[in-house]
Design a protein around this motif. Sequence first.
Motif, short mmCIF file in Angstrom:
data_model
loop_
_atom_site.label_atom_id
_atom_site.label_comp_id
_atom_site.label_asym_id
_atom_site.label_seq_id
_atom_site.Cartn_x
_atom_site.Cartn_y
_atom_site.Cartn_z
N ASP A 107 13.22 -19.13 19.97
CA ASP A 107 12.07 -18.92 20.85
C ASP A 107 11.78 -17.49 21.26
O ASP A 107 10.63 -17.10 21.37
N ARG A 108 12.82 -16.71 21.56
CA ARG A 108 12.56 -15.39 22.12
C ARG A 108 13.72 -14.45 21.86
O ARG A 108 14.82 -14.89 21.55
N ARG A 109 13.42 -13.16 22.01
CA ARG A 109 14.49 -12.16 21.92
C ARG A 109 15.10 -11.99 23.31
O ARG A 109 14.40 -11.97 24.31
N GLY A 110 16.40 -11.84 23.33
CA GLY A 110 17.10 -11.59 24.58
C GLY A 110 17.41 -10.11 24.73
O GLY A 110 17.13 -9.29 23.84
N ALA A 111 18.00 -9.77 25.86
CA ALA A 111 18.35 -8.38 26.14
C ALA A 111 19.33 -7.83 25.10
O ALA A 111 19.24 -6.67 24.71
N SER A 112 20.25 -8.68 24.65
CA SER A 112 21.20 -8.24 23.62
C SER A 112 20.48 -7.86 22.34
O SER A 112 20.75 -6.81 21.74
N GLN A 113 19.55 -8.71 21.93
CA GLN A 113 18.81 -8.43 20.70
C GLN A 113 17.95 -7.18 20.85
O GLN A 113 17.86 -6.37 19.92
N GLU A 114 17.34 -6.99 22.01
CA GLU A 114 16.55 -5.78 22.24
C GLU A 114 17.42 -4.53 22.14
O GLU A 114 17.03 -3.53 21.53
N ALA A 115 18.61 -4.59 22.73
CA ALA A 115 19.52 -3.45 22.67
C ALA A 115 19.98 -3.19 21.23
O ALA A 115 20.04 -2.03 20.79
N LEU A 116 20.27 -4.25 20.49
CA LEU A 116 20.69 -4.09 19.10
C LEU A 116 19.56 -3.53 18.24
O LEU A 116 19.79 -2.69 17.37
N LEU A 117 18.34 -3.99 18.50
CA LEU A 117 17.19 -3.45 17.77
C LEU A 117 17.02 -1.96 18.03
O LEU A 117 16.71 -1.19 17.11
N ALA A 118 17.22 -1.54 19.26
CA ALA A 118 17.11 -0.11 19.58
C ALA A 118 18.19 0.70 18.85
O ALA A 118 17.90 1.78 18.31
N LEU A 119 19.41 0.18 18.80
CA LEU A 119 20.48 0.87 18.06
C LEU A 119 20.14 0.97 16.58
O LEU A 119 20.30 2.03 15.96
N LEU A 120 19.65 -0.13 16.02
CA LEU A 120 19.29 -0.13 14.60
C LEU A 120 18.13 0.81 14.32
O LEU A 120 18.14 1.53 13.32
N ALA A 121 17.13 0.81 15.19
CA ALA A 121 15.97 1.68 14.98
C ALA A 121 16.39 3.15 14.96
O ALA A 121 15.93 3.92 14.10
N GLY A 122 17.25 3.54 15.87
CA GLY A 122 17.73 4.93 15.88
C GLY A 122 18.47 5.28 14.60
O GLY A 122 18.26 6.35 14.03
N ALA A 123 19.32 4.37 14.14
CA ALA A 123 20.06 4.63 12.89
C ALA A 123 19.12 4.67 11.69
O ALA A 123 19.27 5.51 10.80
N LEU A 124 18.13 3.79 11.67
CA LEU A 124 17.17 3.79 10.55
C LEU A 124 16.36 5.07 10.52
O LEU A 124 16.09 5.62 9.43
N GLU A 125 15.96 5.57 11.67
CA GLU A 125 15.23 6.85 11.71
C GLU A 125 16.07 7.97 11.12
O GLU A 125 15.57 8.81 10.37
N GLU A 126 17.37 7.98 11.44
CA GLU A 126 18.27 8.98 10.86
C GLU A 126 18.37 8.79 9.35
O GLU A 126 18.41 9.76 8.59
N GLY A 127 18.44 7.53 8.92
CA GLY A 127 18.50 7.25 7.48
C GLY A 127 17.24 7.66 6.74
O GLY A 127 17.31 8.13 5.61
N HIS A 128 16.09 7.50 7.38
CA HIS A 128 14.84 7.97 6.78
C HIS A 128 14.88 9.50 6.67
O HIS A 128 14.47 10.05 5.64
N ALA A 129 15.37 10.15 7.72
CA ALA A 129 15.40 11.62 7.74
C ALA A 129 16.32 12.19 6.67
O ALA A 129 16.00 13.20 6.05
N ASP A 130 17.48 11.54 6.42
CA ASP A 130 18.38 12.08 5.40
C ASP A 130 18.10 11.52 4.01
O ASP A 130 18.76 11.87 3.04
N GLY A 131 17.11 10.62 3.91
CA GLY A 131 16.70 10.07 2.61
C GLY A 131 17.59 8.97 2.08
O GLY A 131 17.38 8.50 0.95
N SER A 132 18.56 8.49 2.87
CA SER A 132 19.46 7.46 2.35
C SER A 132 18.94 6.04 2.59
O SER A 132 19.46 5.09 2.00
N VAL A 133 17.92 5.90 3.43
CA VAL A 133 17.31 4.61 3.71
C VAL A 133 15.88 4.65 3.22
O VAL A 133 15.15 5.62 3.47
N ARG A 134 15.46 3.58 2.53
CA ARG A 134 14.09 3.56 2.02
C ARG A 134 13.10 3.68 3.16
O ARG A 134 13.32 3.17 4.25
N ALA A 135 12.01 4.35 2.88
CA ALA A 135 10.97 4.54 3.88
C ALA A 135 10.37 3.19 4.25
O ALA A 135 10.26 2.29 3.41
#
Length: 186
Positions: A107-135
């Motif tokens: 049904d919905r995202r909880g606070a844990s999922q929101e926090a995990l999404l924020a952690l993942l988003a930060g790591a993905l941005e770094e991966g985009h910047a170093d070219g190791s993660v697909r755009a």
Amino acid sequence: MLDAVRDCVLAVGVRRTTLTDVARRAGVSRMTLYRRWPDVRSLVGDLMTREWVAVATAAMPDREPGRPTRALIVDGLVRGAGDFRAHPLFLKIIDVDPELLLPYVLDRRGASQEALLALLAGALEEGHADGSVRAGHVERQARALLLIVQSFTLSLRTMTDEDDTELTGGAFLAELRGILERTLTP
């Protein structure tokens, strides 16, 4: 207080935990608890957020010079999935109160999922910047990764037999690693 609710839940499960039990174990009055949490479910929700975010952050490997961000993300997610499945609170909830997790799956995202999404988003941005993660769209990629990892953590036992320790451990985590690598590789 979160430690007290953790102890209560590990002892008797969520449904049988009361604010009175938590207050007694924490050495505070029930009113002290009611000032911050209206009921046991909200208190347990904060506990789950604390525990799950701690598992996720502890699973992330330290940065090493020259090591691509994609490798850190994949290693962290695979280790986190294994650590999460072995976490005593998760095991107790799955065994005694699995319906507690349904709203966060259906049904919905909880606070844990929101926090995990924020952690993942930060790591993905770094991966985009170093070219190791697909755009790609960072938030969408983070959500897709969380969906993948959630399925391996929450539903793995539906795809394995109880006595099949080979599948519940290394073999399925190796499959998860392969899926994540292929998903993120440019």
